[in-house]
Motif scaffolding. Structure first.
Motif, mmCIF file in Angstrom:
data_model
loop_
_atom_site.group_PDB
_atom_site.id
_atom_site.type_symbol
_atom_site.label_atom_id
_atom_site.label_comp_id
_atom_site.label_asym_id
_atom_site.label_seq_id
_atom_site.Cartn_x
_atom_site.Cartn_y
_atom_site.Cartn_z
ATOM 1 N N PHE A 242 0.848 -1.189 0.000
ATOM 2 C CA PHE A 242 0.000 0.000 0.000
ATOM 3 C C PHE A 242 0.883 1.237 0.000
ATOM 4 O O PHE A 242 1.825 1.321 0.775
ATOM 5 C CB PHE A 242 -0.869 0.037 1.270
ATOM 6 C CG PHE A 242 -2.056 -0.897 1.225
ATOM 7 C CD1 PHE A 242 -1.930 -2.198 0.765
ATOM 8 C CD2 PHE A 242 -3.300 -0.459 1.665
ATOM 9 C CE1 PHE A 242 -3.023 -3.053 0.740
ATOM 10 C CE2 PHE A 242 -4.403 -1.312 1.640
ATOM 11 C CZ PHE A 242 -4.269 -2.614 1.178
ATOM 12 N N ARG A 243 0.580 2.172 -0.906
ATOM 13 C CA ARG A 243 1.241 3.480 -0.881
ATOM 14 C C ARG A 243 0.185 4.514 -0.573
ATOM 15 O O ARG A 243 -0.963 4.338 -0.966
ATOM 16 C CB ARG A 243 1.813 3.818 -2.262
ATOM 17 C CG ARG A 243 3.099 3.116 -2.617
ATOM 18 C CD ARG A 243 3.498 3.467 -4.048
ATOM 19 N NE ARG A 243 2.606 2.892 -5.057
ATOM 20 C CZ ARG A 243 1.855 3.606 -5.883
ATOM 21 N NH1 ARG A 243 1.861 4.933 -5.830
ATOM 22 N NH2 ARG A 243 1.087 3.003 -6.762
ATOM 23 N N GLY A 245 -2.373 7.292 -1.012
ATOM 24 C CA GLY A 245 -3.010 7.801 -2.221
ATOM 25 C C GLY A 245 -4.226 8.615 -1.817
ATOM 26 O O GLY A 245 -4.779 8.394 -0.739
ATOM 27 N N PHE A 247 -8.055 9.784 -2.353
ATOM 28 C CA PHE A 247 -9.411 9.724 -2.901
ATOM 29 C C PHE A 247 -10.300 10.398 -1.869
ATOM 30 O O PHE A 247 -10.206 10.065 -0.677
ATOM 31 C CB PHE A 247 -9.861 8.270 -3.114
ATOM 32 C CG PHE A 247 -8.960 7.487 -4.018
ATOM 33 C CD1 PHE A 247 -9.106 7.548 -5.400
ATOM 34 C CD2 PHE A 247 -7.944 6.685 -3.491
ATOM 35 C CE1 PHE A 247 -8.265 6.821 -6.238
ATOM 36 C CE2 PHE A 247 -7.103 5.963 -4.324
ATOM 37 C CZ PHE A 247 -7.259 6.031 -5.700
ATOM 38 N N GLU A 255 -2.931 3.706 -2.765
ATOM 39 C CA GLU A 255 -2.814 3.047 -4.052
ATOM 40 C C GLU A 255 -2.247 1.665 -3.751
ATOM 41 O O GLU A 255 -1.283 1.544 -2.994
ATOM 42 C CB GLU A 255 -1.823 3.780 -4.971
ATOM 43 C CG GLU A 255 -2.098 5.254 -5.136
ATOM 44 C CD GLU A 255 -2.979 5.550 -6.348
ATOM 45 O OE1 GLU A 255 -3.454 4.582 -6.984
ATOM 46 O OE2 GLU A 255 -3.184 6.741 -6.634
ATOM 47 N N ASP A 257 -0.433 -1.813 -4.876
ATOM 48 C CA ASP A 257 0.412 -2.442 -5.901
ATOM 49 C C ASP A 257 0.504 -3.940 -5.627
ATOM 50 O O ASP A 257 0.461 -4.375 -4.482
ATOM 51 C CB ASP A 257 1.847 -1.880 -5.834
ATOM 52 C CG ASP A 257 1.897 -0.398 -6.124
ATOM 53 O OD1 ASP A 257 0.949 0.120 -6.742
ATOM 54 O OD2 ASP A 257 2.894 0.235 -5.715
ATOM 55 N N GLU A 278 0.740 -1.206 -10.254
ATOM 56 C CA GLU A 278 -0.395 -0.577 -9.575
ATOM 57 C C GLU A 278 -1.701 -1.233 -10.037
ATOM 58 O O GLU A 278 -1.933 -1.395 -11.231
ATOM 59 C CB GLU A 278 -0.414 0.913 -9.936
ATOM 60 C CG GLU A 278 -1.425 1.690 -9.130
ATOM 61 C CD GLU A 278 -1.450 3.156 -9.562
ATOM 62 O OE1 GLU A 278 -0.366 3.725 -9.794
ATOM 63 O OE2 GLU A 278 -2.558 3.689 -9.663
ATOM 64 N N GLY A 281 -7.258 1.466 -6.232
ATOM 65 C CA GLY A 281 -7.319 2.453 -5.181
ATOM 66 C C GLY A 281 -8.112 1.864 -4.027
ATOM 67 O O GLY A 281 -8.992 1.035 -4.231
ATOM 68 N N MET A 307 -11.139 -1.082 -8.542
ATOM 69 C CA MET A 307 -10.082 -1.386 -9.516
ATOM 70 C C MET A 307 -10.636 -1.478 -10.930
ATOM 71 O O MET A 307 -11.829 -1.707 -11.133
ATOM 72 C CB MET A 307 -9.372 -2.685 -9.152
ATOM 73 C CG MET A 307 -10.293 -3.887 -9.071
ATOM 74 S SD MET A 307 -9.413 -5.302 -8.369
ATOM 75 C CE MET A 307 -10.568 -5.863 -7.138
#
Ligand code: PHE
Length: 337
Positions: A242-243, A245, A247, A255, A257, A278, A281, A307
């Motif tokens: 998980f990075r 991100g 929303f 985000e 991956d 990636e 979300g 996704m």
């Protein structure tokens, strides 16, 4: 008159003896007993004959007509018999006609597998409209008018309040509005954005949305569910990261991956030398979103993810151009047997 009828019969018998096929027979039939045939015309002319002759001639004509009909019918039967015995005999040894089986479209394959995986984890599948209200597509997802996040999702508006949905996230709001917690749903379907077509964009595409709201739902539940999904779709050896991100409808947002299957995470051309791809979300449902549907934010938390199905299918089946999914080229589609 009698003689004339006699002649006619003779001529008829000669002709009928020579007919070779049904077309010829049909012609003779018309000539004699058709609507404008000899016999028919003679029957019509009876009225012009002297009174005392009429009944006899009438009778004779009708009798003749019946005789001819009978002969013609017999001849027809002969031809039918011939047809079955000779020309068009049914040959059991001729190989059957080969009819082509279609294949399930790769996008549908991913959708089916996804639904199965999430059903297995206790999720339900819900369906939503592709023509959506601005409220559900944006407002209820914490994206008010003038919010800059709207710019990322160039939309097809029908009226100022109605548009083609740009994401499946509106189904989060619709579901929570209708149902009391706990909620565990996925929703899949077509979405639309005003993107120019290239190898990774089409103005119509598919998304898979997931939502779980309950007591004590945490980020680790999200990570567990996503990891399970990725490993079932791509393989047991895959890792998930998980990075951060952004929303507007999740906080924190991420985000997600999945580790690259080609280089096993070492880095190669297909993953841009990062070792990661990636795929979606996700995040914890924003309290404001829960508030707007009347859920108790003191007691409840939830996670959501979304996704692109084409993206998943491209990675799973090593497809390098999204347009291939929509060109209906059988050479492509037949590979998914
Ligand atoms: N709807 C988002 C998109 O289309 C994805 C997303 C769904 C992100 C759910 C977070 C939670 O980009």
């Amino acid at each position: 008159m009698k003689e004339k009828i006699g002649h006619l019969k003779e001529k008829f018998n000669q002709q009928i003896a020579l007919v070779k096929d049904r077309a010829e027979l049909e012609k003779i039939k018309n000539e004699y007993i058709g609507r404008k045939g000899y016999i028919t015309r003679m029957l019509k002319n009876i009225a012009t004959l002297p009174g005392e002759n009429r009944p006899k001639i009438g009778q004779l004509l009708n009798q003749t007509k019946q005789e001819l009909q009978h002969i013609i019918a017999e001849k027809e039967k002969d031809f039918l018999k011939q047809k079955f015995v000779t020309k068009e005999t049914f040959d059991l040894t001729i190989p059957g006609k080969n009819f082509k089986m279609g294949t399930i479209h790769p996008i549908e394959l991913v959708l089916q597998q996804t639904e199965e995986i999430f059903l297995g984890m206790g999720f339900r599948v819900v369906d939503g409209p592709e023509i959506e209200l601005d409220y559900y597509n944006f407002e209820g997802l914490n994206i008010p008018k003038e919010h800059p996040a709207r710019d990322d999702q160039d939309s097809f508006y029908i009226t100022p309040e109605v548009l083609l949905r740009t994401q499946t996230s509106p189904m989060q709001v619709r579901t929570m509005e209708k149902e009391p917690p706990p909620v565990r749903i996925i929703s899949t379907g077509k979405c639309y954005r005003r993107d120019s077509i290239d190898s990774t964009h089409t103005p119509m595409f598919h998304q898979i949305e997931g939502l779980a709201v309950d007591k004590d739902i945490s980020l680790s539940d999200l990570k567990g569910v996503i990891t399970e999904f990725c490993q079932q779709v791509f393989g047991k050896d895959r890792k998930v990261r998980f990075r951060p991100g952004y929303f507007p409808f999740v906080e924190p947002g991420a985000e997600v991956d999945v580790s690259c299957g080609l280089c096993k995470g070492r880095g190669c051309r297909s993953c841009g030398h990062t070792g990661w791809l990636e795929i979606m979300g996700a995040g914890m449902v924003h309290p404001h979103v829960l508030e707007m549907v009347g859920y108790d934010t003191e007691r409840l938390t939830g996670f959501a993810f979304g996704m692109g199905v084409e993206r998943i299918a491209m990675l799973k089946y090593a497809v390098n151009d999204i347009r291939l999914f929509f060109e209906n080229d059988l050479r492509f589609l037949n590979q998914f047997k």
